[in-house]
Design a protein around this motif. Structure first.
Motif, PDB file in Angstrom:
ATOM      1  N   VAL A   1       0.714  -1.532   0.097  1.00  0.00           N
ATOM      2  CA  VAL A   1      -0.062  -0.389   0.063  1.00  0.00           C
ATOM      3  C   VAL A   1       0.843   1.274  -0.169  1.00  0.00           C
ATOM      4  CG1 VAL A   1      -1.941   0.879   1.577  1.00  0.00           C
ATOM      5  CG2 VAL A   1      -1.792  -0.893   1.269  1.00  0.00           C
ATOM      6  N   SER A   2       1.100   2.269  -0.302  1.00  0.00           N
ATOM      7  CA  SER A   2       1.263   3.504  -1.037  1.00  0.00           C
ATOM      8  C   SER A   2       0.202   4.438  -1.763  1.00  0.00           C
ATOM      9  CB  SER A   2       2.866   3.191  -2.170  1.00  0.00           C
ATOM     10  OG  SER A   2       3.123   4.597  -2.325  1.00  0.00           O
ATOM     11  N   MET A   3       1.209   5.738  -0.657  1.00  0.00           N
ATOM     12  CA  MET A   3       0.120   7.460  -0.891  1.00  0.00           C
ATOM     13  C   MET A   3       1.032   7.645  -1.620  1.00  0.00           C
ATOM     14  SD  MET A   3      -2.724   6.363   1.046  1.00  0.00           S
ATOM     15  CE  MET A   3      -3.521   5.470   1.405  1.00  0.00           C
TER      16      MET A   3
ATOM     17  N   ALA B   1      -8.044   3.717  -0.810  1.00  0.00           N
ATOM     18  CA  ALA B   1      -6.658   3.745  -1.832  1.00  0.00           C
ATOM     19  C   ALA B   1      -7.660   3.164  -2.785  1.00  0.00           C
ATOM     20  CB  ALA B   1      -6.085   3.072  -1.622  1.00  0.00           C
ATOM     21  N   SER B   2      -6.808   2.739  -4.214  1.00  0.00           N
ATOM     22  CA  SER B   2      -7.682   2.041  -5.028  1.00  0.00           C
ATOM     23  C   SER B   2      -6.410   0.934  -5.467  1.00  0.00           C
ATOM     24  CB  SER B   2      -7.414   2.973  -6.568  1.00  0.00           C
ATOM     25  OG  SER B   2      -7.943   4.834  -6.183  1.00  0.00           O
ATOM     26  N   ILE B   3      -7.029  -0.454  -6.316  1.00  0.00           N
ATOM     27  CA  ILE B   3      -6.285  -1.240  -6.377  1.00  0.00           C
ATOM     28  C   ILE B   3      -5.472  -1.059  -7.939  1.00  0.00           C
ATOM     29  CG2 ILE B   3      -8.485  -2.516  -7.191  1.00  0.00           C
ATOM     30  CD1 ILE B   3      -6.672  -4.519  -5.027  1.00  0.00           C
ATOM     31  N   LEU B   4      -4.644  -1.207  -7.724  1.00  0.00           N
ATOM     32  CA  LEU B   4      -3.819  -2.334  -9.495  1.00  0.00           C
ATOM     33  C   LEU B   4      -4.342  -3.188  -9.411  1.00  0.00           C
ATOM     34  CD1 LEU B   4      -2.141  -0.535 -11.556  1.00  0.00           C
ATOM     35  CD2 LEU B   4      -0.618  -1.965 -10.314  1.00  0.00           C
ATOM     36  N   LEU B   5      -5.413  -3.637 -10.000  1.00  0.00           N
ATOM     37  CA  LEU B   5      -6.204  -4.765 -10.939  1.00  0.00           C
ATOM     38  C   LEU B   5      -4.853  -4.971 -12.324  1.00  0.00           C
ATOM     39  CD1 LEU B   5      -8.144  -6.494  -9.490  1.00  0.00           C
ATOM     40  CD2 LEU B   5      -9.663  -5.293 -11.448  1.00  0.00           C
TER      41      LEU B   5
ATOM     42  N   PHE C   1      -2.176  -1.653  -3.648  1.00  0.00           N
ATOM     43  CA  PHE C   1      -2.814  -0.192  -3.289  1.00  0.00           C
ATOM     44  C   PHE C   1      -2.221   0.788  -3.350  1.00  0.00           C
ATOM     45  CE2 PHE C   1      -5.079  -3.749  -1.987  1.00  0.00           C
ATOM     46  CZ  PHE C   1      -6.984  -3.920  -2.376  1.00  0.00           C
ATOM     47  N   ILE C   2      -2.969   2.148  -4.426  1.00  0.00           N
ATOM     48  CA  ILE C   2      -2.340   3.254  -4.582  1.00  0.00           C
ATOM     49  C   ILE C   2      -3.201   3.893  -4.029  1.00  0.00           C
ATOM     50  CG2 ILE C   2      -1.656   5.090  -6.571  1.00  0.00           C
ATOM     51  CD1 ILE C   2      -1.311   2.159  -8.413  1.00  0.00           C
ATOM     52  N   GLY C   3      -3.361   4.999  -3.478  1.00  0.00           N
ATOM     53  CA  GLY C   3      -3.710   6.252  -2.912  1.00  0.00           C
ATOM     54  C   GLY C   3      -3.617   7.914  -2.675  1.00  0.00           C
ATOM     55  N   HIS C   4      -4.297   8.586  -2.608  1.00  0.00           N
ATOM     56  CA  HIS C   4      -3.877   9.457  -2.865  1.00  0.00           C
ATOM     57  C   HIS C   4      -3.006  10.397  -2.221  1.00  0.00           C
ATOM     58  CE1 HIS C   4      -7.310  12.173  -4.732  1.00  0.00           C
ATOM     59  NE2 HIS C   4      -8.589  11.447  -4.918  1.00  0.00           N
TER      60      HIS C   4
END
Lengths: 347, 347
Positions: free
Chosen positions: B111-113, B297-301, B308-311
Motif C-alpha cells: 500500500v502506498s500514498m 486507496a485504489s487497487i492496481l488490478l 494499492f495506490i492512494g492519494h
C-alpha cells in the motif's frame, strides 16, 4: 493586431435567426414561446416547421402578430430517434431549411434543439467548413469558480487528430474575444497530469502544436486536469469530442445528484427543516448557475455560418437565450472574424 | 459455477500489509497514524521506510509497542516529483521493498500514498501480470445514487486497446463479487451515447468484445454516458485510463466547488445564516460521502499480487481504510479468484 480584432462594419441587425421550431423533446411549445420572448427583446426569428402547427402555437401568445416573427413552412422534421444521415436525402427537413436560409443569406444563424447529429450534419453539408478547419467542434460553457469555462469539443468528433485540437484552440480564442469580450483568453489542454510529458499520444502531439501556437493567436497555458475545469484554471479547455462529451454529461449529472443530496440532507429531519426552508432560495440560485438553459445552446464552431445546437430538453428560456446568443454572434461578425484569424497572413 | 466463486481456503490472516510509510505529501505522520489505527483494528502492518524516522513517529503513539506493527528499513524513498522509471535502478527504494515483500510471500499486500506512477511501475516490475492480462488498471470507487460506482481504468493506461477494456470488465466483476459481496455486478462501457453504434473507434470495438463476454463472466449492460456515473446505472464503468482519470478528477473537483458554493450560499446573508448553522451538520455528512479517503486507496488490478495506490494527500483515515481494504482483499483470496476467473477453462 490580428485580423479578427478589426472594427466590425455596421451589422445587418434586421437579418432574422432561423429556428428549427419543432425540434427537441417537447415540440413546438417551448420553441415558439422562446422565439416570442427573443422577438420581444428585439431579435427577429423565422419559425421553421409545419406551418399550421406553428401558427396554432403562435396564436396562444397574445400580441405575437406585431412581433418580428415569421413562419417558414417545412412539413418534414427529423425526429430525435432518426438517423443523422437522413439529412442527406430529406432536403425539405426543417433543419435543412434552416441551414439553407443561412447559406442563402436570408438568416443570420440556424438554431435547433432537435437531433444534434442531424443539425451538425446539415450545417456541415450545407454551409461547409471554414478554410483551415478540418473538423468543426461543438463549443459549450460550464460554470466555474471564475464564472464560466469554455469547453470544446463536446461531441462532434469522437476520434480526432492533434491538429484539430490546435485549430479548435484558435477558433475558441476568437469566439471568446468576439462574443464574450474576453481580451486574452487562456487555453488549457485537458490531460491526466500537468507535466508536459503526461497524457495520451494524442495529447502529447497536440501539446507540441499548441506550444508552437502560443503567442501567435492563442495564449497556451499547458495541460490542465479534470479538477481544473470547475476551478476555471484556464478560460478555454480543449479536448477530443469523446472526452469532452463525457465531461459535459458527467458535470451536469453530478450537479443534479449532488444538489439532490443537499436537498435531501436539508429536508432530512425536523431540526434541519427550518434551515432547509431558509436556504432554499439560496440553493435555487446555485441550481440556476448549473442549468444548461442559462447558456441556451452550444455553437458548432468551424462551419462557414452560424449554427447552434441545444439540449433536446430545452425550455423556452433556453430557446430565447440561444436566439439572443446567435444574434450577438452575428452582430459581432463572428464568422468574418474567424475567417480573418485563420487566414495564413494572420499567423 | 465459475472458478472465482469457489469457497476460499482458510486465509493466512497473520500476514502483514506492507505500507510505504513515508509516501505521500505529508510524509510519515499520516501513514504511521493510519497504521496504528489499522493495527488496533487487528490488521498487522510493516512500516517500510527510514528506520529512525519511523520509530520516532511511532513513539508519538502511546501503546503502539504492543500492536502488530514492525518497521522495515528502507532509507531510499522516491519523491513525488521524481520519475516513475527510477524504480528500475533504485532497488532499495521503499516502494520496491514493499512490492518485494509481497512477491516473497512476507506481506499480503503493498500500500502506498506516494508517487503513483512509481507504485504502478514497481508492482508491475516486481509482481508481474496475471496470466491473461495485457495491462493492469487502476480501479476506484465514486459515490453514486446507488451507493457507489466502480470505475476503471482511472489512470494507469492513457492509450489502450479494445481487448484491455474487456479484460478489465472481467477483473472488476470478480473484484466486486469477492471484495464487495456484489452478487451479479453489471458492467457499462463509457461512451457518448447509449446506442451501440455511438462512440469512438475504441469504444465500438470494445463494445463488440463485451457483448461477446456477456453471460460468460460478466453482466454487460451496454454503453453508459457521463451522466450515468452518478446515477449508478451500472455497478462497474469501464473506460480507458485517460477518460477515467479525467472523470475521477472532474468528479472530485466539481464536488469540492459545488459544496463550496453551497456553503457560500448558506452564509451569504443574515436571513440564511440561521439556516446555514442548522444544516451544516447535514452537509458534513455529504462531504464525507464525496471524500476519497472514505475508500482509502485504489487497487492496481491485474498484477500478480495485491497493490494499492492512494492519494498523495491521504490522511490517517485514508491510510487506515486502505490497509483494511487490502487486508479484506487478501482474506478473500482476491488474487487466486482472479487467476481462477481468467483461466481458459473458466470461460
Amino acid at each position: 493586431m490580428s485580423a479578427e480584432a478589426a472594427a466590425p462594419a455596421t451589422p445587418d441587425t434586421t437579418l432574422p435567426i432561423a429556428l428549427d421550431a419543432v425540434g427537441g423533446d417537447h415540440g413546438a411549445a417551448p420553441n415558439v414561446e422562446g422565439a416570442v420572448q427573443a422577438a420581444r427583446a428585439g431579435v427577429p426569428v423565422l419559425l421553421v416547421g409545419p406551418r399550421v402547427a406553428l401558427h396554432a402555437e403562435l396564436g396562444k401568445h397574445a400580441g405575437s402578430a406585431s412581433l418580428p416573427l415569421r413562419v417558414v413552412d417545412a412539413p418534414d422534421v427529423i425526429g430525435m430517434d432518426e438517423h443523422a444521415s437522413d439529412v442527406r436525402s430529406r432536403t425539405g427537413a426543417s433543419i435543412n431549411v434552416c441551414t439553407r436560409l443561412v447559406k442563402e443569406g436570408k438568416a443570420a444563424a440556424a438554431v435547433s434543439m432537435g437531433h444534434s447529429g442531424a443539425t451538425m450534419a446539415s450545417a456541415l453539408l450545407t454551409l461547409g467548413r471554414l478554410r483551415g478547419v478540418d473538423r468543426p467542434a461543438i463549443l459549450t460553457h460550464l460554470p466555474s469558480k471564475k464564472g464560466f469555462v469554455t469547453l470544446l469539443d463536446v461531441g462532434a468528433n469522437a476520434d480526432v487528430k492533434p491538429g484539430y485540437l490546435a485549430q479548435w484552440a484558435r477558433l475558441a480564442t476568437v469566439y471568446l474575444r468576439v462574443v464574450e469580450d474576453k481580451t486574452d483568453p487562456t487555453v488549457g489542454l485537458l490531460s491526466i497530469g500537468e507535466e508536459d510529458h503526461k497524457g495520451s499520444q494524442l495529447v502529447l502531439e497536440a501539446h507540441a502544436l499548441l506550444r508552437e501556437l502560443n503567442g501567435k493567436g492563442i495564449h497556451f497555458r499547458g495541460n490542465v486536469e479534470g479538477r481544473d475545469i470547475f476551478q476555471g484554471t484556464t478560460d478555454i479547455v480543449v479536448t477530443d469530442g469523446f472526452t469532452g462529451n463525457v465531461v459535459l454529461k458527467l458535470a451536469e449529472g453530478e450537479a443534479k445528484v449532488l444538489f439532490g443530496w443537499v436537498r435531501d440532507a436539508l429536508g432530512g429531519n425536523l431540526r434541519t427543516k427550518v434551515g432547509g426552508l431558509l436556504v432554499r432560495g439560496a440553493l435555487r440560485g446555485l441550481a440556476e448557475r448549473m442549468d444548461p438553459s442559462t447558456y441556451g445552446a452550444s455553437i458548432l464552431l468551424g462551419v462557414r455560418g452560424l449554427a447552434f445546437i441545444g439540449h433536446g430538453s430545452a425550455d423556452a428560456r433556453a430557446v430565447k437565450n440561444a436566439l439572443l446568443r446567435a444574434s450577438r454572434a452575428h452582430e459581432a461578425k463572428l464568422i468574418e472574424r474567424l475567417e480573418g484569424a485563420l487566414a495564413p497572413q494572420a499567423g
